[in-house]
Design a protein around this motif. Structure first.
Motif, PDB file in Angstrom:
ATOM      1  N   HIS A 244       0.796  -1.221  -0.231  1.00 17.44           N
ATOM      2  CA  HIS A 244      -0.157  -0.145  -0.064  1.00 17.44           C
ATOM      3  C   HIS A 244       1.023   1.162  -0.088  1.00 17.44           C
ATOM      4  O   HIS A 244       1.905   1.274   0.644  1.00 17.44           O
ATOM      5  CB  HIS A 244      -0.941   0.051   1.148  1.00 17.44           C
TER       6      HIS A 244
ATOM      7  N   SER B  73      -3.206   5.598  -1.099  1.00 12.47           N
ATOM      8  CA  SER B  73      -4.462   5.161  -0.208  1.00 12.47           C
ATOM      9  C   SER B  73      -4.254   5.283   1.297  1.00 12.47           C
ATOM     10  O   SER B  73      -3.895   6.367   1.852  1.00 12.47           O
ATOM     11  CB  SER B  73      -5.047   3.587  -0.632  1.00 12.47           C
TER      12      SER B  73
ATOM     13  N   HIS C   5      -5.954   0.197  -1.714  1.00  9.44           N
ATOM     14  CA  HIS C   5      -7.494  -0.139  -1.253  1.00  9.44           C
ATOM     15  C   HIS C   5      -8.404   0.630  -2.450  1.00  9.44           C
ATOM     16  O   HIS C   5      -7.975   1.658  -2.803  1.00  9.44           O
ATOM     17  CB  HIS C   5      -7.786   0.577  -0.013  1.00  9.44           C
TER      18      HIS C   5
ATOM     19  N   SER D 235      -9.133   4.987   0.053  1.00 13.85           N
ATOM     20  CA  SER D 235      -9.299   4.211  -0.883  1.00 13.85           C
ATOM     21  C   SER D 235      -9.260   5.096  -2.241  1.00 13.85           C
ATOM     22  O   SER D 235      -9.723   6.318  -2.179  1.00 13.85           O
ATOM     23  CB  SER D 235     -10.225   3.302  -0.844  1.00 13.85           C
TER      24      SER D 235
END
Length: 234
Positions: free
Chosen positions: A11, A15, A41, A49
């Motif tokens: 990640h 996000s 996300h 997200s």
């Protein structure tokens, strides 16, 4: 067999992570990773997200940044398979421009995950590799017809992730270690497995995937891992 170092669950600050795409790729390049995938996300209320209207920019932006580096970088998303995700907002014309997609919480009652049969209905809309992320399979799928489940994974090419984030563990064992019987059962079957650190804040966490590599070698399921990587061979 020496296995390539890869991480397909990362990640970024696009996000809910804290590291930039540049920082992530630079770290992977310097630490001997042969390929990585960034999977932020997507369309969930659970956390920050990517929204559907920005997904094309997300894809193009990561691909543009990755051109500065030697390591191959794939672009994915992580989908929260629960009521927290707005599936009506999904644009599959753009989603299918991604390299892959991860689904978290499939058939996971702790996180209000929707059942596997509903996942299969959504899966039919994908033209890219799709996999189950950080799933405690031996627990969540204990009441299903296991042979049918394995046959479905094999016939569809749905991959299963081995996630090394400490969040997805119990009693000091990762979910993939707790699902030993599942991973033993896929040996010799064409069911792909991926590895992901689920890194959010510290790039050093990406190195935890070496634990999964060791697990794969000890269990003799190297071919399942290589099968997953073949999705990205040109």
């Amino acid at each position: 067999m020496d296995l390539p170092l890869t991480d397909f669950h990362i990640h970024s600050n696009l996000s809910d992570g804290s590291m930039s795409v540049d920082e992530i790729i630079n770290f992977a390049d310097k630490h001997g990773f042969e390929m990585i995938g960034i999977s932020d996300h997507y369309e969930t209320s659970k956390t920050r997200s990517i929204k559907s209207k920005y997904l094309k920019n997300y894809i193009d932006g990561i691909r543009m940044i990755s051109k500065k580096f030697n390591i191959p970088v794939k672009v994915g998303i992580e989908i929260d398979f629960s009521h927290r995700t707005n599936f009506d907002e999904m644009n599959f014309d753009i989603i299918n421009q991604l390299d892959y997609a991860l689904f978290e919480y499939v058939q996971d009652p702790v996180w209000d995950g929707k059942p596997f049969w509903e996942f299969l209905e959504v899966y039919d809309k994908f033209e890219i590799p799709v996999g189950l992320a950080h799933n405690n399979i031996d627990k969540n799928f204990k009441d299903v017809d296991y042979d049918n489940f394995l046959n479905t994974l094999e016939s569809t090419g749905i991959f299963v992730e081995m996630n090394t984030n400490p969040i997805y563990s119990m009693f000091s064992q990762q979910y993939f270690e707790l699902s030993m019987s599942f991973f033993e059962s896929i040996k010799g079957r064409n069911i792909p497995i991926s590895i992901g650190s689920d890194m959010h804040f510290y790039t050093n966490d990406m190195l935890n995937i070496k634990k999964a590599i060791s697990f794969i070698i000890d269990l003799g399921i190297e071919n399942n891992y290589i099968l997953f990587l073949k999705y990205f061979k040109k």
